[in-house]
Design a protein around this motif. Structure first.
Motif, PDB file in Angstrom:
ATOM      1  N   TRP A 186      -7.458  -1.677   2.466  1.00  0.00           N
ATOM      2  CA  TRP A 186      -6.096  -2.196   2.267  1.00  0.00           C
ATOM      3  C   TRP A 186      -5.294  -1.219   1.426  1.00  0.00           C
ATOM      4  CZ3 TRP A 186      -3.084  -3.104  -1.986  1.00  0.00           C
ATOM      5  CH2 TRP A 186      -1.888  -3.776  -1.763  1.00  0.00           C
ATOM      6  N   ARG A 187      -4.099  -0.884   1.892  1.00  0.00           N
ATOM      7  CA  ARG A 187      -3.146  -0.102   1.135  1.00  0.00           C
ATOM      8  C   ARG A 187      -1.749  -0.590   1.509  1.00  0.00           C
ATOM      9  NH1 ARG A 187      -7.349   1.003  -0.760  1.00  0.00           N
ATOM     10  NH2 ARG A 187      -8.333   3.052  -1.032  1.00  0.00           N
ATOM     11  N   ILE A 188      -0.815  -0.540   0.550  1.00  0.00           N
ATOM     12  CA  ILE A 188       0.556  -0.860   0.914  1.00  0.00           C
ATOM     13  C   ILE A 188       1.088   0.249   1.819  1.00  0.00           C
ATOM     14  CG2 ILE A 188       0.964  -2.147  -1.206  1.00  0.00           C
ATOM     15  CD1 ILE A 188       2.630   0.281  -2.159  1.00  0.00           C
ATOM     16  N   LYS A 189       2.225   0.000   2.428  1.00  0.00           N
ATOM     17  CA  LYS A 189       2.756   0.905   3.449  1.00  0.00           C
ATOM     18  C   LYS A 189       2.881   2.335   2.946  1.00  0.00           C
ATOM     19  CE  LYS A 189       6.711   1.493   6.584  1.00  0.00           C
ATOM     20  NZ  LYS A 189       8.008   0.932   7.032  1.00  0.00           N
ATOM     21  N   ASN A 190       3.405   2.534   1.737  1.00  0.00           N
ATOM     22  CA  ASN A 190       3.631   3.885   1.221  1.00  0.00           C
ATOM     23  C   ASN A 190       2.360   4.567   0.721  1.00  0.00           C
ATOM     24  OD1 ASN A 190       6.344   3.687   1.789  1.00  0.00           O
ATOM     25  ND2 ASN A 190       6.908   3.055  -0.281  1.00  0.00           N
ATOM     26  N   ASP A 191       1.244   3.838   0.683  1.00  0.00           N
ATOM     27  CA  ASP A 191      -0.007   4.396   0.156  1.00  0.00           C
ATOM     28  C   ASP A 191      -1.067   4.589   1.244  1.00  0.00           C
ATOM     29  OD1 ASP A 191       1.115   4.397  -2.309  1.00  0.00           O
ATOM     30  OD2 ASP A 191      -0.066   2.761  -3.137  1.00  0.00           O
ATOM     31  N   LYS A 192      -0.672   4.597   2.493  1.00  0.00           N
ATOM     32  CA  LYS A 192      -1.648   4.670   3.581  1.00  0.00           C
ATOM     33  C   LYS A 192      -2.482   5.946   3.525  1.00  0.00           C
ATOM     34  CE  LYS A 192      -0.814   0.781   5.677  1.00  0.00           C
ATOM     35  NZ  LYS A 192      -1.839  -0.293   5.691  1.00  0.00           N
ATOM     36  N   MET A 193      -1.944   7.013   2.916  1.00  0.00           N
ATOM     37  CA  MET A 193      -2.683   8.269   2.838  1.00  0.00           C
ATOM     38  C   MET A 193      -3.486   8.401   1.539  1.00  0.00           C
ATOM     39  SD  MET A 193      -0.196  11.111   4.612  1.00  0.00           S
ATOM     40  CE  MET A 193       1.191  10.841   3.502  1.00  0.00           C
ATOM     41  N   LYS A 194      -3.516   7.347   0.743  1.00  0.00           N
ATOM     42  CA  LYS A 194      -4.313   7.366  -0.474  1.00  0.00           C
ATOM     43  C   LYS A 194      -5.731   6.908  -0.155  1.00  0.00           C
ATOM     44  CE  LYS A 194      -0.464   7.120  -3.680  1.00  0.00           C
ATOM     45  NZ  LYS A 194       0.217   6.435  -4.781  1.00  0.00           N
ATOM     46  N   VAL A 195      -6.430   7.814   0.529  1.00  0.00           N
ATOM     47  CA  VAL A 195      -7.803   7.587   0.975  1.00  0.00           C
ATOM     48  C   VAL A 195      -8.547   8.918   0.852  1.00  0.00           C
ATOM     49  CG1 VAL A 195      -7.250   5.698   2.559  1.00  0.00           C
ATOM     50  CG2 VAL A 195      -7.152   8.072   3.365  1.00  0.00           C
ATOM     51  N   PHE A 196      -9.867   8.861   1.037  1.00  0.00           N
ATOM     52  CA  PHE A 196     -10.650  10.085   1.019  1.00  0.00           C
ATOM     53  C   PHE A 196     -10.360  10.926   2.259  1.00  0.00           C
ATOM     54  CE2 PHE A 196     -13.307   7.205  -1.550  1.00  0.00           C
ATOM     55  CZ  PHE A 196     -13.452   7.989  -2.693  1.00  0.00           C
ATOM     56  N   SER A 197     -10.245  12.239   2.060  1.00  0.00           N
ATOM     57  CA  SER A 197     -10.057  13.166   3.177  1.00  0.00           C
ATOM     58  C   SER A 197     -10.515  14.538   2.704  1.00  0.00           C
ATOM     59  CB  SER A 197      -8.592  13.177   3.633  1.00  0.00           C
ATOM     60  OG  SER A 197      -7.717  13.485   2.564  1.00  0.00           O
ATOM     61  N   ARG A 198      -9.609  15.459   2.592  1.00  0.00           N
ATOM     62  CA  ARG A 198      -9.803  16.745   1.933  1.00  0.00           C
ATOM     63  C   ARG A 198      -8.429  17.225   1.528  1.00  0.00           C
ATOM     64  NH1 ARG A 198     -12.847  20.390   4.390  1.00  0.00           N
ATOM     65  NH2 ARG A 198     -13.802  18.973   5.908  1.00  0.00           N
ATOM     66  N   GLY A 199      -8.370  18.111   0.536  1.00  0.00           N
ATOM     67  CA  GLY A 199      -7.048  18.573   0.123  1.00  0.00           C
ATOM     68  C   GLY A 199      -7.075  19.260  -1.215  1.00  0.00           C
ATOM     69  N   LEU A 200      -5.903  19.348  -1.827  1.00  0.00           N
ATOM     70  CA  LEU A 200      -5.723  20.087  -3.067  1.00  0.00           C
ATOM     71  C   LEU A 200      -6.029  19.222  -4.290  1.00  0.00           C
ATOM     72  CD1 LEU A 200      -2.304  21.814  -2.252  1.00  0.00           C
ATOM     73  CD2 LEU A 200      -4.594  22.789  -1.985  1.00  0.00           C
ATOM     74  N   LEU A 201      -6.211  19.910  -5.404  1.00  0.00           N
ATOM     75  CA  LEU A 201      -6.279  19.280  -6.713  1.00  0.00           C
ATOM     76  C   LEU A 201      -4.953  19.506  -7.427  1.00  0.00           C
ATOM     77  CD1 LEU A 201      -9.765  20.604  -7.845  1.00  0.00           C
ATOM     78  CD2 LEU A 201      -9.208  18.183  -7.615  1.00  0.00           C
ATOM     79  N   ALA A 202      -4.533  18.535  -8.233  1.00  0.00           N
ATOM     80  CA  ALA A 202      -3.287  18.692  -8.975  1.00  0.00           C
ATOM     81  C   ALA A 202      -3.392  18.001 -10.332  1.00  0.00           C
ATOM     82  CB  ALA A 202      -2.110  18.122  -8.194  1.00  0.00           C
ATOM     83  N   LEU A 203      -2.817  18.643 -11.342  1.00  0.00           N
ATOM     84  CA  LEU A 203      -2.670  18.037 -12.665  1.00  0.00           C
ATOM     85  C   LEU A 203      -1.277  17.436 -12.762  1.00  0.00           C
ATOM     86  CD1 LEU A 203      -4.138  20.909 -14.892  1.00  0.00           C
ATOM     87  CD2 LEU A 203      -5.365  19.085 -13.689  1.00  0.00           C
TER      88      LEU A 203
END
Length: 493
Positions: A181-198
């Motif tokens: 479950w994620r709200i509409k604007n958070d659909k990409m807040k899942v495991f995948s691969r990508g960058l690190l950011a502070l």
């Protein structure tokens, strides 16, 4: 011949570079040189990041600093990450992973590991998520470290699983189900691969990072979530809403160990407050035994509560010792009636009821006396009646008695527990308490190792429309009841 030798040399260097590159996987690699921001790029407001005394210093307008260095071009899937962090008071930051660049604003992709030891945002929104939270998905509400002190923040990501550690002690553990479950604007807040950011959160949020390292891990197997999809959805919705899902009333009883409680907490996404029973004839009876107990739990990923037992507890402990706890709670289940009987209401043989109405008047009077004089944060096992009277609960808790009960809670700013095991208080009483502005907590008061899932508490939360603003959170040092109210001069009865 010279050209041939040169070609052979270039091939050798290329193969050597591949070999060296491959050898980095599984080893700790430095992502920050301690001197400048080589390999790091800000998406906006680059002035929010600078190097100070060998650390990346964040302070300024909101921005994110992405690692885009040579190692893997900054794109990671499975890995271990660690860094030393220091926060200044009222600061907020985070480390985002599996993310991507965007021009401005909160990052829309990946997970954020929250850094917040004391942040209190001005305005209408109060941030409750503390260091170690997987932001808005599995929150940590208890303090994990202090400001002005360096600590190690680390996390391990493998496929659909992340574990978060503060100073090598696990504080969070989350297994993502398929299609979470994620709200509409958070659909990409899942495991995948990508960058690190502070993250630089805002001006005044001053945070330092140093010794930033990563270890790339091989692909692994996805884990099966430890709970049902329905529970994952329910708990994620609450955490997303900043709602403090905390059971403040847990005891190490019935074979329950602190290790089992912590494991269960991370499995369910429910933070726990674990409390010893402190009072006459209980395990903790004086400052010495109180400090000995605190030594066993001070570094554990929990809230540390004190259950103040009986009315004599105010004579057994010093204010300094009591203030070591995150919060103090008590009930009205142990008191002495006007005939001199010291009653424990949960033990039928110790209950004396000559007249039901007179007993109720004494009980409500005791509650008023306790909550007016004793320095406590929460009233637990609320409105409990002994077995001999329990069947007449709605009859004996009259409107007049309910009003007295609610008024003393509100006047003394004592929170009211919604107890899931006892299913107390009734919905009627809870509604009146909400109307009076009383804060609430959830509690189990377990007698076995089964802590349940706060079913009654969550049911009442929904019926009353409670939000995080209706919920109690422990007060900071200096503002605790024992520090502002002190101990009464005499036993309350």
């Amino acid at each position: 011949m010279k050209n041939y030798s040169a070609i052979i040399g270039l091939i050798f260097l290329y193969l050597l570079s591949i070999s060296c590159s491959k050898s980095k996987d599984g080893e700790w690699i430095d992502l920050f040189n301690g001197t400048d921001l080589t390999g790091w790029e800000a998406n906006e407001n680059p002035e929010s990041f600078k190097v100070v005394d060998g650390a990346i210093y964040c302070d300024g307008p909101r921005a994110h600093l992405f690692y885009k260095g040579d190692y893997k071009n900054g794109v990671f899937k499975n890995f271990e990450f660690k860094t030393m962090v220091k926060t200044l008071p009222s600061s907020n930051s985070g480390v985002v992973f599996h993310t991507q660049e965007q021009p401005y604003g909160p990052l829309l992709r990946g997970y954020e590991v929250q850094i917040d030891n004391s942040y209190e945002r001005e305005g209408d929104f109060q941030e409750l998520k503390k260091t170690g939270s997987i932001y808005g998905v599995r929150n940590v509400y208890f303090p994990t470290h202090n400001d002005n002190e360096w600590f190690e923040l680390s996390f391990k990501v493998v496929e659909n699983h992340v574990e978060v550690f503060v100073n090598n002690r696990k504080v969070n553990d989350y297994v993502q189900p398929d299609d979470p479950w994620r709200i509409k604007n958070d659909k990409m807040k899942v495991f995948s691969r990508g960058l690190l950011a502070l993250q630089c959160h805002d001006e005044g949020s001053k945070v330092y990072f140093k010794d930033i390292k990563i270890k790339v891990l091989p692909d692994g197997e996805k884990l099966t979530p430890p709970t049902s999809k329905e529970w994952d959805t329910k708990i994620t919705q609450l955490h997303h809403a900043n709602f403090p899902v905390i059971d403040f009333h847990v005891h190490l009883k019935g074979g329950l160990t602190i290790e089992q409680a912590i494991e269960n907490s991370m499995k369910l996404g429910i933070n726990y407050g674990i409390a010893p029973n402190c009072g006459l004839h209980f395990p903790v009876t004086n400052d010495e035994s109180l400090f000995a107990y605190m030594d066993t739990v001070k570094a554990q990923p929990i809230f540390r509560g004190m259950q103040a037992e009986g009315r004599e507890w105010v004579t057994l402990f010093s204010p300094e010792a009591i203030a070591k706890f995150d919060y103090v709670f008590t009930d009205a289940m142990t008191w002495t009636d006007r005939d001199g009987h010291r009653m424990r209401l949960w033990i039928p043989e110790e209950v004396f009821v000559k007249n039901e109405q007179d007993f109720m008047e004494q009980l409500v009077g005791k509650i008023e006396n306790i909550l007016s004089k004793e320095p406590v944060d929460i009233h637990v096992n609320p409105t409990y009646l002994p077995e001999v009277l329990a069947a007449k609960y709605d009859e004996l808790w009259t409107d007049e008695r309910i009003d007295r009960f609610v008024n003393v809670l509100a006047k003394n700013k004592v929170a009211l527990e919604i107890n899931s095991r006892l299913k107390l208080p009734s919905e009627k009483i809870l509604k009146k308490a909400k109307e009076a502005g009383v804060k609430f907590t959830f509690g189990t008061n377990n007698t076995t190792s089964d802590l349940g899932t706060l079913d009654y508490s969550l049911e009442m939360m929904k019926k009353l429309g409670l939000t995080y603003k209706d919920m109690f959170m422990p007060k900071p040092n200096g503002s605790k009841p024992v520090q502002t109210k002190g101990l009464p001069d005499q036993i309350t009865g």
